[in-house]
Motif scaffolding. Structure first.
Motif, short mmCIF file in Angstrom:
data_model
loop_
_atom_site.label_atom_id
_atom_site.label_comp_id
_atom_site.label_asym_id
_atom_site.label_seq_id
_atom_site.Cartn_x
_atom_site.Cartn_y
_atom_site.Cartn_z
N THR A 99 52.97 47.06 36.71
CA THR A 99 51.94 47.64 38.08
C THR A 99 52.58 49.06 37.73
O THR A 99 53.07 49.59 36.43
CB THR A 99 52.39 47.51 39.50
OG1 THR A 99 53.73 48.20 39.75
CG2 THR A 99 52.44 46.45 40.09
N THR A 133 46.50 40.33 41.24
CA THR A 133 47.10 41.15 41.78
C THR A 133 47.81 40.72 42.64
O THR A 133 48.40 40.05 42.34
CB THR A 133 45.93 41.62 43.46
OG1 THR A 133 45.44 40.59 43.46
CG2 THR A 133 44.71 42.25 42.42
N SER A 134 48.78 42.16 43.03
CA SER A 134 50.45 41.94 43.76
C SER A 134 49.92 41.12 44.47
O SER A 134 51.34 39.86 45.19
CB SER A 134 50.52 43.31 44.14
OG SER A 134 50.58 43.58 45.19
N GLY A 135 49.29 41.19 46.05
CA GLY A 135 48.97 40.30 46.62
C GLY A 135 49.06 39.20 46.34
O GLY A 135 49.87 37.87 47.58
N THR A 163 54.04 47.15 48.42
CA THR A 163 52.61 48.17 48.42
C THR A 163 51.06 47.15 49.21
O THR A 163 51.28 46.16 49.46
CB THR A 163 53.36 48.91 47.32
OG1 THR A 163 53.04 47.74 46.42
CG2 THR A 163 54.30 49.47 47.50
N ASP A 164 50.70 47.95 48.45
CA ASP A 164 48.92 47.18 48.44
C ASP A 164 48.98 46.05 47.66
O ASP A 164 49.49 45.73 46.78
CB ASP A 164 48.97 48.35 47.83
CG ASP A 164 46.75 48.14 47.88
OD1 ASP A 164 46.70 47.03 48.52
OD2 ASP A 164 45.73 49.30 47.17
N PRO A 165 48.17 45.54 49.06
CA PRO A 165 48.36 44.07 48.40
C PRO A 165 47.24 43.99 46.80
O PRO A 165 47.18 42.92 46.16
CB PRO A 165 48.50 43.07 49.53
CG PRO A 165 47.54 43.93 50.54
CD PRO A 165 48.14 45.13 49.91
N ASN A 166 46.70 44.89 47.24
CA ASN A 166 45.14 44.72 45.72
C ASN A 166 45.85 45.64 44.35
O ASN A 166 45.07 46.32 43.78
CB ASN A 166 44.26 45.60 46.90
CG ASN A 166 43.28 45.04 47.93
OD1 ASN A 166 42.58 43.15 48.00
ND2 ASN A 166 42.91 45.17 48.73
N THR A 167 47.39 45.89 44.32
CA THR A 167 47.50 47.13 43.17
C THR A 167 47.32 45.51 42.03
O THR A 167 47.73 44.55 42.01
CB THR A 167 49.33 46.94 43.29
OG1 THR A 167 49.49 48.04 44.51
CG2 THR A 167 49.49 47.97 42.30
N GLU A 168 46.42 46.74 41.03
CA GLU A 168 47.29 45.23 39.93
C GLU A 168 48.24 45.45 39.08
O GLU A 168 49.28 45.87 38.82
CB GLU A 168 46.09 46.07 38.91
CG GLU A 168 45.73 45.56 37.79
CD GLU A 168 44.79 45.95 37.24
OE1 GLU A 168 44.99 46.45 35.62
OE2 GLU A 168 43.18 45.83 36.79
N HIS A 226 55.63 41.02 46.65
CA HIS A 226 54.80 42.71 46.78
C HIS A 226 55.35 43.43 47.79
O HIS A 226 55.79 42.09 48.88
CB HIS A 226 53.29 42.19 46.30
CG HIS A 226 53.60 42.23 48.19
ND1 HIS A 226 52.70 41.36 49.08
CD2 HIS A 226 52.48 43.29 48.53
CE1 HIS A 226 52.60 41.40 49.91
NE2 HIS A 226 51.89 42.20 49.79
N ASP A 260 56.52 48.47 43.63
CA ASP A 260 55.55 47.55 44.02
C ASP A 260 55.59 45.73 44.10
O ASP A 260 55.11 45.68 45.29
CB ASP A 260 54.11 47.83 42.78
CG ASP A 260 53.39 48.86 42.97
OD1 ASP A 260 53.51 49.90 43.88
OD2 ASP A 260 53.43 48.98 41.95
#
Length: 418
Positions: A407, A383-385, A352-357, A350, A331
């Motif tokens: 993550t 979040t990762s983003g 992957t998905d920027p909303n990843t916790e 980041h 991630d």
């Protein structure tokens, strides 16, 4: 009651289908096995400018990526681009600031950071391992075979130490004896893998580095790379034979330990781009986007091996790794933690998905280094983003020493710098 021929045909087919289904459900999963190869001292540009049909075939079956050694070029993990140092970064998944191998003399390795052989044997003491090496110290000092500091870990089959046999391999100034030992080592590795199939094998080949030191960027080094490529082909043939004739799934990873000096290719050890520039080739078809689109490091190979082998690793050990798997989702990358006054700033990139916790954890000690346990406390979540987390401390001396950025798929560690 009379039965028609069609009834018996249906009954037979039904039984056959049931037996087939039972066979399919009870068939054993293939055994996971690994062989990794370090072929010494081949910079990325030298590999790309040389014909290597066997490595090319391996890459077509799996993948190729540019990679690097040397840790953070300007940071606390800066690591010499020296042979044994690079080997140990692969074996332990950490840079020299942790494993404490700074040169080929291998004076005082920190065995608190376990090698892949120790991790494997701790879980599977009865499963066989092997090493095929043109340098004895790889087993006796880096793996630390038989040492109390490594819990007396052993390699079940060792084919090494021939560089010490000056009767069979008299030392000549042209280093032809190393070329012959490489051939012996690779041939034995191929034969032994084909017939005995260890679960975990390490092959080390040296001749290419010798030609680099002796001749630098030269036809001699080019021919040495071609020669090593032919030996790698023998080993890959053995792996393919096992997969075709046995219920086995093999991961093969080939890499180098360092590049070469920029001006003539003879030396290495520094932090120039060319000395840091390496590569990874694998037969895996499961490589992730991090492998495909980023530039992995030699420390990423260990997490890849443990993942493929489904090898359970203690959380405390995993938290120390500087690498991530090349076959699992990743991630985020490039973690950095800095303390400026009372302001702690943690950043990353980041993937992957920027909303990843993302969960941030901190430890005020580095007890793992001396065999102890570090207590991590939660700093916060984001979040990762956002690619950053900032917090103000009441006092600068309350700052954590180490940070974990976690993550669901990825754990990255970083030391706090000022």
């Amino acid at each position: 009651m009379r039965f028609t021929k069609s009834f018996f045909y249906i009954l037979i087919c039904s039984c056959s289908l049931q037996l087939t289904a039972q066979t399919q459900t009870t068939e054993a999963a293939p055994e996971q096995k690994v062989v990794f190869i370090i072929v010494d001292g081949i910079a990325t540009d030298m590999l790309k400018n040389t014909e290597t049909p066997h490595l090319d075939a391996l890459a077509r079956d799996g993948g190729y990526t540019d990679a690097y050694v040397g840790g953070d070029k300007d940071g606390y993990s800066k690591t010499p681009t020296i042979s044994a140092v690079g080997y140990n970064s692969l074996l332990t998944g950490v840079w020299a600031n942790k494993h404490n191998v700074w040169g080929n003399s291998i004076k005082d390795p920190n065995y608190n950071y376990p090698t892949i052989f120790r991790l494997f044997k701790d879980v599977y003491p009865k499963k066989n391992t092997a090493i095929f090496s043109t340098w004895l110290d790889n087993r006796t000092k880096l793996i630390g075979a038989g040492l109390p500091q490594t819990q007396h870990v052993e390699v079940d089959y060792a084919f090494d130490g021939f560089e010490l046999d000056t009767i069979r391999f008299p030392h000549d100034p042209m280093r032809d004896y190393i070329k012959k030992i490489d051939a012996l080592v690779a041939t034995e590795a191929s034969t032994y893998i084909k017939t005995n199939a260890p679960y975990l094998s390490w092959v080390y080949l040296e001749y290419s580095d010798d030609m680099g030191h002796g001749y630098g960027d030269s036809p001699q080094l080019t021919q040495a790379i071609k020669y090593e490529d032919s030996l790698i082909g023998k080993i890959y043939d053995a792996v393919k034979y096992r997969e075709q004739n046995h219920n086995e799934d093999w991961l093969m990873v080939v890499t180098t330990d360092h590049g070469r000096s920029a001006h003539d290719g003879k030396g290495h050890g520094g932090q120039s781009d060319r000395e840091r520039a390496t590569w990874i080739v694998t037969n895996s078809k499961e490589t992730n986007n991090y492998f495909k689109y980023e530039t992995p490091a030699i420390v990423d190979i260990l997490p890849t091996l443990t993942s493929f082998l489904n090898l359970p690793v203690a959380d405390a050990t995993r938290a120390e790794w500087d690498g991530v798997s090349l076959i699992d989702p990743v991630d985020l990358t490039n973690p950095i933690a800095t303390l400026k006054g009372n302001q702690l700033v943690i950043t990353w990139e980041h993937l992957t998905d920027p909303n990843t916790e993302v969960t941030l954890l901190g430890s005020k000690s580095n007890a793992f280094k001396t065999g102890g346990t570090d207590a991590y406390s939660k700093l916060g979540t984001t979040t990762s983003g956002t690619e950053s987390y900032k917090m103000t401390l009441e006092k600068a001396d309350q700052a954590p020493v180490k940070i974990l950025i976690k993550t669901q798929n990825t754990t990255r560690n970083v030391w706090v710098t000022q």
